[in-house]
Write an enzyme that holds these catalytic residues in place. Structure first.
Site, mmCIF file in Angstrom:
data_model
loop_
_atom_site.group_PDB
_atom_site.id
_atom_site.type_symbol
_atom_site.label_atom_id
_atom_site.label_comp_id
_atom_site.label_asym_id
_atom_site.label_seq_id
_atom_site.Cartn_x
_atom_site.Cartn_y
_atom_site.Cartn_z
ATOM 1 N N GLY A 357 -59.972 32.045 -48.872
ATOM 2 C CA GLY A 357 -60.955 31.036 -48.542
ATOM 3 C C GLY A 357 -60.430 29.631 -48.355
ATOM 4 N N VAL A 358 -59.099 29.445 -48.382
ATOM 5 C CA VAL A 358 -58.570 28.082 -48.222
ATOM 6 C C VAL A 358 -58.281 27.740 -46.753
ATOM 7 C CG1 VAL A 358 -57.612 27.912 -50.538
ATOM 8 C CG2 VAL A 358 -56.206 28.854 -48.703
ATOM 9 N N GLY A 359 -58.537 28.697 -45.844
ATOM 10 C CA GLY A 359 -58.408 28.388 -44.416
ATOM 11 C C GLY A 359 -57.097 28.769 -43.791
ATOM 12 N N LYS A 360 -56.426 29.800 -44.315
ATOM 13 C CA LYS A 360 -55.116 30.185 -43.773
ATOM 14 C C LYS A 360 -55.261 30.733 -42.351
ATOM 15 C CE LYS A 360 -54.250 33.019 -47.210
ATOM 16 N NZ LYS A 360 -55.450 32.787 -48.017
ATOM 17 N N THR A 361 -56.201 31.655 -42.154
ATOM 18 C CA THR A 361 -56.376 32.283 -40.844
ATOM 19 C C THR A 361 -56.885 31.282 -39.816
ATOM 20 O OG1 THR A 361 -56.838 34.392 -41.930
ATOM 21 C CG2 THR A 361 -57.493 34.190 -39.629
ATOM 22 N N SER A 677 -47.275 31.893 -69.429
ATOM 23 C CA SER A 677 -47.634 30.475 -69.548
ATOM 24 C C SER A 677 -48.715 30.195 -70.585
ATOM 25 C CB SER A 677 -48.076 29.925 -68.188
ATOM 26 O OG SER A 677 -49.213 30.612 -67.724
ATOM 27 N N LYS A 720 -53.168 25.122 -61.191
ATOM 28 C CA LYS A 720 -53.709 24.977 -62.547
ATOM 29 C C LYS A 720 -54.347 23.598 -62.732
ATOM 30 C CE LYS A 720 -50.408 28.234 -64.546
ATOM 31 N NZ LYS A 720 -49.236 28.432 -65.408
#
EC number: 3.4.21.53
Length: 774
Positions: A357-361, A677, A720
């Site tokens: 959903g971050v707009g890669k495509t 972590s 993070k």
């Protein structure tokens, strides 16, 4: 002192011609020195020495360039032609040997020794003459190069040597062989040599006749086939059968020639076309060959789009379609700049890594738009067969090219922007490893000769700009990852999401739902409320769904209630979307004992983890729950061992583990959690539970712990930090070795969060516990 036999006469070198004694011959002479030699001969006694040049291309020959034996001849007639050349009639008198070659300024002269040959018959010579005449007669019958009248003219010759000379002059043998006959002064040897040449020529003619007959039969067969084909064409034309194979072959031939194939591919295509023409249409192989030819024709071999190398325009396109993502935009503009300077840069291989959903495509589409290139996308999710990439061999039923070649056909040009979506989700099984097949595709040193099993011929992928997308880089094999330039897209801040919603998502959903801009208005505070209380994600896909939901409800209101406009405010969001799904603000509402907030990195971006520790009477049993992975369990064991080793310093009874059972729990037990972590988070929660000292609610932390209490670096600090910002935390504790990663964090997040670097657990406890530690 010169020999008594020697005479000095003008010399005329001949090109491609040889004169025997007793021969009468016309010559055309054009060279200045040669013409002058003729003039000199005409002044004196009309005698001239003719010898042949070894190299016909030489204009000014020397002694070594002509044969040492020639013919002393007499000029019978000389005529100057209008074009400057001289035509001369000469008669060969006798053989002569060249003694001295004299090159004067105007003409050539020679000292020669005329050779007197005794040309008389005896029984042996008579027999050889008869044999020679018999062979010559047979040769004339077989060859059309010598007329029958020639034979009649030589039968009257009584001198054996002269007969050999005249017959030799009519034979189509090499000039060097004729020269050997001229140099043979022994008449018997000369007769034998000419008989030998005639015998060879006769055999050659017999072979020529056989070859001619074979060629004739072949020509007759070819002509028959041609005639039948022409008949078939005529029949098809009369029947109106335009789909006949003959027309199809002509059409395919034209398409192959116009496809712009490289030489080796063109050769293979023509070979297959020839096979296709001969195979019956009803044969299964006919369909296989036709399908193969169609693929070769359809593939782009040389057609390319011209790159739009306007940097300002490209930057404008990228900025209009995507908010933020500065690193990716910068990389594309760098590529364009270098391409403009060199005009020969190979296509880069980028990998956009980040949560869904971050707009890669959509970013890959924007890159294609900014470059002015065609865009093609293939999804690699779930691909586990190598032939999906390289294609099947044509021997298999239903064979077809791999996805790469299919994509190139779809693109139609040799330089598209090619998106390899979900490259991290390829798997492998007994059918092969597709990620290994991708190595050749994504290696700039190899992909100019990419080999598909179906196409067989090499295909050039070096001009393609490959862009891969991935959610999780850990699942991509190292050799494949090494071939790509990784660009990480961590996620968006609240402010960035607000801009994206206003400038892109709302416009898109309004249009898709048949609304006009005047029908619906979103207030900024309403968008912020949706972001905070109805979504919790790194990207904006969930946000788009919520906006789409409001648009649907607004459409219904406009249609059913006939309202002209719907205004979405902070108050009306709840009417449309229901009660808030998430709680925004502090991860905890107040400081808690034994509850620490950890920061985690997942495939969908960053997230916060609540780690709870409780004590109960027992015998030191350590219980871990919350579907923890092996690495996280080991981190808990390490934190527990550290706390035990430092119990006295931390103000904890040294025998606490003998009187209490310790339960460490990470909520959301259905979700698998793993990674080192959480080490300092577990240690802090343990110390808080054992000492009763609360942990500050506004603090989030991440870092791996060692048995000595050192804090080791972690990955995904940017993701993070974004999750801490979303959760409303104000302070983040992180390993000191990760200070270099701070510059990757958006400025708005750096301004609103306090980042504290720590190198030891003691520093963590001072910052995290309400009362700190001494």
């Amino acid at each position: 002192m010169a020999d008594k036999k020697q005479i000095t006469v003008p010399l005329l070198p001949l090109r491609g011609l040889l004169v025997f004694p007793s021969m009468v011959l016309h010559l055309d002479v054009g060279r200045d020195k040669s013409v002058q030699s003729l003039e000199e001969a005409m002044i004196d006694d009309h005698l001239i020495f003719l010898t042949t040049q070894k190299d016909t291309g030489m204009d000014n020959p020397s002694k070594d360039d002509v044969y040492q034996y020639g013919t002393l001849t007499k000029i019978k007639q000389m005529l100057k032609l209008p074009n400057g050349t001289v035509r001369v009639l000469v008669e060969g008198l006798k053989r002569a040997e060249l003694v001295e070659f004299i090159d004067k300024e105007t003409h050539l002269e020679a000292h020669i020794n005329p050779v007197d040959v005794i040309d008389e018959k005896d029984i042996e010579k008579e027999a050889l003459m008869r044999t020679l005449l018999e062979y010559f007669e047979q040769y004339i019958k077989m060859s059309k190069k010598v007329s029958a009248e020639t034979y009649a003219s030589v039968t009257d010759i009584g001198e054996p040597g002269r007969l050999a000379d005249i017959i030799t002059s009519h034979l189509p043998i090499k000039l060097s062989d004729k020269q050997k006959i001229l140099e043979t002064t022994d008449v018997t040897k000369r007769l034998n040599s000419v008989i030998h040449f005639l015998h060879n020529e006769k055999e050659i003619l017999q072979l020529e006749k056989k070859i001619g007959q074979r060629v004739k039969r072949s020509m007759e067969r070819t002509q028959k086939e041609y005639y039948l084909r022409e008949q078939m064409k005529a029949i098809q034309k009369e029947l109106g059968d335009k789909e006949g194979k003959t027309g199809e072959i002509a059409d395919l031939t034209k398409k192959i020639e116009n496809a712009g194939m490289p030489e080796h591919v063109l050769k293979a295509a023509k070979k297959e076309l020839d096979r296709y023409e001969k195979v019956p249409t009803s044969s299964a192989e006919s369909a296989v060959i036709r399908n193969y030819l169609d693929w070769l024709i359809a593939l782009p071999w040389s057609k390319a789009t011209e790159d739009d190398l306007n940097l300002k325009k490209a930057e404008k396109v990228l900025d209009e379609e995507h908010y933020g993502l500065e690193k990716v935009k910068e990389r594309v503009l760098e590529y364009l700049a270098v391409q403009k300077l060199t005009n020969s840069l190979k296509g880069p291989i980028l990998c956009l890594a980040g949560p869904p959903g971050v707009g890669k495509t959509s970013l890959a589409k924007s890159i294609a738009t900014s470059l002015g290139r065609h865009f093609v996308r293939i999804s690699l999710g779930g691909v586990r067969d190598e032939s999906e990439i390289r294609g099947h061999r044509r021997t298999y039923v239903g064979a077809m090219p791999g996805r790469i070649i299919q994509g190139m056909k779809k693109a139609g040009t040799v330089n598209p922007v090619f998106l390899l979506d979900e490259i991290d989700k390829m798997s492998n099984d007994f059918r092969g490893d597709p990620s290994s097949a991708m190595l050749e595709v994504l290696d700039p040193e190899q992909n100019h000769t990419f080999s598909d099993h179906y196409i067989e011929e090499t295909y050039d992928l070096s001009n393609v700009m490959f862009i891969a997308t991935a959610n999780n880089l850990a699942t991509i094999p190292e050799p494949l990852r090494d071939r790509m330039e990784i660009i990480t897209i961590a996620g968006y801040t609240e402010l960035e999401k607000l801009h994206i919603a206003k400038n892109h998502l709302i416009q898109k959903q309004v249009k898709e739902h048949g609304l006009q801009k005047s029908h619906i208005q979103f207030r900024d505070e309403s968008i912020v409320k949706i972001i905070r209380y109805y979504t919790r994600e790194a990207g904006v896909r969930g946000l788009e769904r919520q906006i789409a939901s409001i648009c649907r409800k607004a459409a219904r209101v406009i249609v059913s209630e006939e309202r002209k406009k719907v205004v979405v405010t902070e108050k009306t969001v709840e009417e449309y979307l229901g009660k808030p799904k998430f709680r925004y603000g502090q991860a905890e509402l107040e400081d808690q004992v034994g509850v620490a907030t950890g920061l985690a990195y997942t495939t969908v971006g960053g997230d916060t983890l609540q780690i709870e520790v409780s004590l109960s009477p027992g015998k030191g049993k350590l219980v871990l729950t919350g579907k923890l992975g092996d690495v996280m369990k080991e981190s808990a064991q390490t934190a527990f061992s550290y706390v035990r080793s430092k119990a006295n310093e931390l103000g904890i009874p040294e025998d606490f583990h003998e009187k209490h059972d310790i339960h460490i729990h990470v909520p959301e037990g259905a979700v698998p959690k793993d990674g080192p972590s959480a080490g300092i988070t577990i240690a802090t929660a343990l110390v808080s539970a054992l000492t009763g000292n609360p942990i500050r609610k506004e603090v989030g932390m991440t870092g791996e712990i060692t048995l000595r209490g050192r804090v080791l670096p972690i990955g995904g600090l940017k993701e993070k930090s974004l999750s801490a910002h979303r959760a409303g935390l104000t302070k983040v504790l992180f390993p000191k070795d990760n200070e270099k990663d701070l510059e990757d964090i958006p400025e708005v997040v750096r301004n609103e969060l306090e980042f504290v670097s720590v190198s030891h657990v003691d520093e963590v406890l001072k910052q995290a516990l309400v009362e700190g530690t001494s």
